[in-house]
Design a protein around this motif. Structure first.
Motif, PDB file in Angstrom:
ATOM      1  N   UNK A   1      21.127   1.131   7.331  1.00  0.00           N
ATOM      2  CA  UNK A   1      19.776   0.638   7.481  1.00  0.00           C
ATOM      3  C   UNK A   1      18.832   1.813   7.645  1.00  0.00           C
ATOM      4  N   UNK A   2      17.852   1.849   6.772  1.00  0.00           N
ATOM      5  CA  UNK A   2      16.895   2.935   6.848  1.00  0.00           C
ATOM      6  C   UNK A   2      15.590   2.502   7.481  1.00  0.00           C
ATOM      7  N   UNK A   3      14.678   3.414   7.407  1.00  0.00           N
ATOM      8  CA  UNK A   3      13.341   3.201   7.932  1.00  0.00           C
ATOM      9  C   UNK A   3      12.619   2.117   7.109  1.00  0.00           C
ATOM     10  N   UNK A   4      11.761   1.338   7.773  1.00  0.00           N
ATOM     11  CA  UNK A   4      10.978   0.320   7.076  1.00  0.00           C
ATOM     12  C   UNK A   4       9.495   0.594   7.260  1.00  0.00           C
ATOM     13  N   UNK A   5       8.694  -0.042   6.414  1.00  0.00           N
ATOM     14  CA  UNK A   5       7.248   0.069   6.532  1.00  0.00           C
ATOM     15  C   UNK A   5       6.618  -1.309   6.353  1.00  0.00           C
ATOM     16  N   UNK A   6       5.437  -1.468   6.912  1.00  0.00           N
ATOM     17  CA  UNK A   6       4.702  -2.726   6.853  1.00  0.00           C
ATOM     18  C   UNK A   6       3.635  -2.623   5.769  1.00  0.00           C
ATOM     19  N   UNK A   7       3.606  -3.635   4.871  1.00  0.00           N
ATOM     20  CA  UNK A   7       2.640  -3.616   3.771  1.00  0.00           C
ATOM     21  C   UNK A   7       1.935  -4.960   3.660  1.00  0.00           C
ATOM     22  N   UNK A   8       0.728  -4.927   3.145  1.00  0.00           N
ATOM     23  CA  UNK A   8       0.002  -6.150   2.823  1.00  0.00           C
ATOM     24  C   UNK A   8       0.557  -6.703   1.508  1.00  0.00           C
ATOM     25  N   UNK A   9       0.512  -8.022   1.363  1.00  0.00           N
ATOM     26  CA  UNK A   9       0.959  -8.689   0.138  1.00  0.00           C
ATOM     27  C   UNK A   9      -0.285  -9.185  -0.601  1.00  0.00           C
ATOM     28  N   UNK A  10      -0.319  -8.998  -1.908  1.00  0.00           N
ATOM     29  CA  UNK A  10      -1.465  -9.445  -2.701  1.00  0.00           C
ATOM     30  C   UNK A  10      -1.599 -10.960  -2.633  1.00  0.00           C
ATOM     31  N   UNK A  11      -2.800 -11.441  -2.904  1.00  0.00           N
ATOM     32  CA  UNK A  11      -3.061 -12.882  -2.884  1.00  0.00           C
ATOM     33  C   UNK A  11      -2.147 -13.621  -3.859  1.00  0.00           C
TER      34      UNK A  11
END
Length: 140
Positions: A1-11
């Protein structure tokens, strides 16, 4: 398990994710307190539809703002997504809409009778994704 990031999702991808699961959570205020109900639903055009019983919470929230949430995750990978819709809930009463939605295999998982059709207008839709760097996920 690696590092994760938080992203916005397009409409557009929020809409795809919303339609990809059969169960969501409806949040509303009842007697001054927040309430959350798990519900199965369908999506058509710019609305979410679900069934409810007569003289139920659905009657009391018609005309009120609500929040609807769906999500998915991978426990082992520690990744996932969430889509939140805000809009106004109204009881659908026109025959064409009711017949169309009930004909779309919108069967309540709760015991019958469920003869009310609640429509949630999609006023705002937002999503977030937790993914590993470099994975495209569903953000585009």
């Amino acid at each position: 398990m690696g590092k994760t990031e938080l992203r916005e999702v397009s409409t557009g991808n929020c809409r795809v994710l919303l339609e990809s699961v059969p169960l969501g959570r409806l949040a509303f205020v009842h007697d001054g307190l927040p309430v959350i109900r798990p519900v199965n639903f369908t999506v058509a055009e710019d609305a979410i539809y679900l069934r409810a019983g007569r003289n139920s919470w659905a009657d009391r929230i018609s005309g009120q703002p609500v929040t609807f949430e769906v999500d998915g995750y991978d426990r082992a990978d520690r990744t996932g997504w969430s889509v939140i819709v805000t809009g106004i809930a109204t009881l659908a009463t026109d025959i064409e809409t009711v017949a169309g939605q009930l004909g779309n295999d919108l069967r309540s998982w709760a015991p019958p009778p469920r003869d009310r059709l609640l429509r949630i207008a999609i006023g705002r839709i937002d999503g977030r994704l937790i993914a590993h760097p470099g994975e495209s996920g569903t953000t585009e």
